[in-house]
Design a protein around this motif. Structure first.
Motif, PDB file in Angstrom:
ATOM      1  N   GLU A 142      50.420  43.113  42.589  1.00 39.59           N
ATOM      2  CA  GLU A 142      50.958  44.067  42.417  1.00 39.59           C
ATOM      3  C   GLU A 142      49.958  45.710  42.174  1.00 39.59           C
ATOM      4  OE1 GLU A 142      53.901  45.579  42.793  1.00 39.59           O
ATOM      5  OE2 GLU A 142      54.753  43.276  43.176  1.00 39.59           O
ATOM      6  N   VAL A 143      48.978  45.414  41.587  1.00 33.92           N
ATOM      7  CA  VAL A 143      46.991  46.380  41.751  1.00 33.92           C
ATOM      8  C   VAL A 143      46.430  45.791  42.662  1.00 33.92           C
ATOM      9  CG1 VAL A 143      45.441  46.671  40.645  1.00 33.92           C
ATOM     10  CG2 VAL A 143      47.662  46.239  39.003  1.00 33.92           C
ATOM     11  N   ILE A 147      45.503  49.120  45.543  1.00 31.92           N
ATOM     12  CA  ILE A 147      44.119  49.147  46.002  1.00 31.92           C
ATOM     13  C   ILE A 147      43.854  49.125  47.464  1.00 31.92           C
ATOM     14  CG2 ILE A 147      41.379  47.955  45.956  1.00 31.92           C
ATOM     15  CD1 ILE A 147      42.882  47.759  43.006  1.00 31.92           C
ATOM     16  N   GLN A 148      44.924  48.335  48.268  1.00 34.22           N
ATOM     17  CA  GLN A 148      44.832  48.533  49.720  1.00 34.22           C
ATOM     18  C   GLN A 148      45.219  49.644  50.056  1.00 34.22           C
ATOM     19  OE1 GLN A 148      46.419  44.284  50.395  1.00 34.22           O
ATOM     20  NE2 GLN A 148      44.578  43.120  50.051  1.00 34.22           N
ATOM     21  N   GLY A 159      44.932  52.657  41.581  1.00 41.22           N
ATOM     22  CA  GLY A 159      44.699  51.077  41.306  1.00 41.22           C
ATOM     23  C   GLY A 159      43.054  51.006  41.092  1.00 41.22           C
ATOM     24  N   ILE A 160      42.789  52.057  41.738  1.00 42.51           N
ATOM     25  CA  ILE A 160      40.893  51.233  41.110  1.00 42.51           C
ATOM     26  C   ILE A 160      41.047  51.639  39.430  1.00 42.51           C
ATOM     27  CG2 ILE A 160      38.824  52.373  41.604  1.00 42.51           C
ATOM     28  CD1 ILE A 160      38.976  50.469  43.493  1.00 42.51           C
ATOM     29  N   ASN A 161      41.555  52.511  39.344  1.00 41.38           N
ATOM     30  CA  ASN A 161      40.716  52.766  37.695  1.00 41.38           C
ATOM     31  C   ASN A 161      41.335  52.279  36.953  1.00 41.38           C
ATOM     32  OD1 ASN A 161      39.731  55.842  38.566  1.00 41.38           O
ATOM     33  ND2 ASN A 161      41.620  56.751  38.576  1.00 41.38           N
ATOM     34  N   PHE A 162      42.485  51.676  37.274  1.00 41.41           N
ATOM     35  CA  PHE A 162      43.040  50.746  36.375  1.00 41.41           C
ATOM     36  C   PHE A 162      42.766  49.247  36.245  1.00 41.41           C
ATOM     37  CE2 PHE A 162      44.929  46.278  35.697  1.00 41.41           C
ATOM     38  CZ  PHE A 162      45.787  47.154  34.641  1.00 41.41           C
ATOM     39  N   LEU A 163      41.685  48.795  37.525  1.00 37.83           N
ATOM     40  CA  LEU A 163      40.410  48.027  36.952  1.00 37.83           C
ATOM     41  C   LEU A 163      39.718  48.275  36.726  1.00 37.83           C
ATOM     42  CD1 LEU A 163      40.403  46.240  40.676  1.00 37.83           C
ATOM     43  CD2 LEU A 163      41.525  44.567  38.608  1.00 37.83           C
ATOM     44  N   GLY A 199      37.637  37.780  42.529  1.00 39.86           N
ATOM     45  CA  GLY A 199      38.090  38.370  43.538  1.00 39.86           C
ATOM     46  C   GLY A 199      38.497  40.285  42.870  1.00 39.86           C
ATOM     47  N   LEU A 200      38.957  40.365  41.707  1.00 39.10           N
ATOM     48  CA  LEU A 200      38.253  41.758  41.676  1.00 39.10           C
ATOM     49  C   LEU A 200      37.562  42.303  41.447  1.00 39.10           C
ATOM     50  CD1 LEU A 200      40.260  41.050  38.065  1.00 39.10           C
ATOM     51  CD2 LEU A 200      41.075  42.312  39.748  1.00 39.10           C
TER      52      LEU A 200
END
Length: 249
Positions: A142-143, A147-148, A159-163, A199-200
């Motif tokens: 989902e994230v 991000i994509q 999404g980037i900030n969550f990572l 992968g992340l």
């Protein structure tokens, strides 16, 4: 209000709780009776199964500080009550927080979204050794979609900030306290490194490179993508050559 633990809520009680939290936040802002106000806020954080009330505040209150307190109370209660929550309860809390962040990316109160994102990362780590890899992969999927750019630029940023928040939670120097032994944190860190880190890293950095190529203003670049993961895995920079080969940096 279904989907979160705590049973069927009483609408009047939800409203009363929200008003009490908002009043306490207002008193603290104007430095009036701070001790009593702190007691009210503490009661939310320490109450049994406060999730429905916190959700109501997050989705209804017009006061950012009240929403911030509600987010923190979800995290504190879930960590404290982890042993009595069902697997479905745990998953629903994590997914609720993630969905909230993604659905409120345009909000001007970024610190509230950052708090909710941090709660999602904290709870995901708390259940990391319990959840099967398939479930963790579904959450990351989902994230990844965000991000994509599948759901627009605002969700992409979220999404980037969550990572970044997730990696910070898994890093020994910035992990939040959970009342668990060091071995738990070490096992979580190693598991993330071995099974998901590469992968992340590729996902986050490729997005940053895409924006840099397009000369778009975005608070992320290759250096940030690499350093973001360096705190959790000293060998993360070993992926640099692969990134350069794949994305031409």
């Amino acid at each position: 209000m279904q989907g979160l633990p705590g049973g069927v809520p009483d609408p009047q009680q939800l409203q009363a709780t929200m008003l009490a939290i908002e009043q306490a936040c207002s008193l603290i802002q104007v430095h009036m009776n701070p001790a009593e106000a702190e007691k009210v806020l503490s009661s939310l954080h320490s109450s049994l199964m406060p999730y429905q009330a916190c959700r109501f505040i997050l989705e209804t209150s017009l006061m950012p500080n009240a929403r911030f307190q509600a987010a923190g109370a979800i995290g504190d209660a879930a960590i404290r009550e982890w042993g009595i929550l069902t697997d479905d309860n745990k998953r629903s809390l994590i997914l609720y927080c993630l969905n909230y962040v993604m659905e409120h990316t345009g909000s001007p109160d970024g610190y509230v979204q950052s708090k909710v994102s941090a709660v999602a990362a904290r709870l995901l780590k708390r259940g990391w050794l319990e959840f099967p890899d398939q479930e963790k992969g579904a959450i990351f999927f989902e994230v990844e979609q965000s991000i994509q750019g599948m759901h627009g630029p605002n969700r992409q940023f979220a999404g980037i900030n969550f990572l970044e928040t997730l990696v910070s939670e898994f890093s020994p120097s910035t992990a939040s306290s959970m009342g668990l032994p060091k071995e738990f944190h070490d096992q979580c860190q190693l598991s993330l490194e071995v099974k998901f880190l590469k992968g992340l890293l590729l996902l986050g950095t490729s997005c940053c490179i895409q924006y840099r190529r397009q000369n778009l203003e975005f608070k992320c670049n290759y250096t940030r993508g690499e350093s973001m993961f360096g705190g959790i895995a000293p060998h993360a920079s070993n992926f640099k050559l692969e990134l350069q080969a794949n994305f031409g940096t």
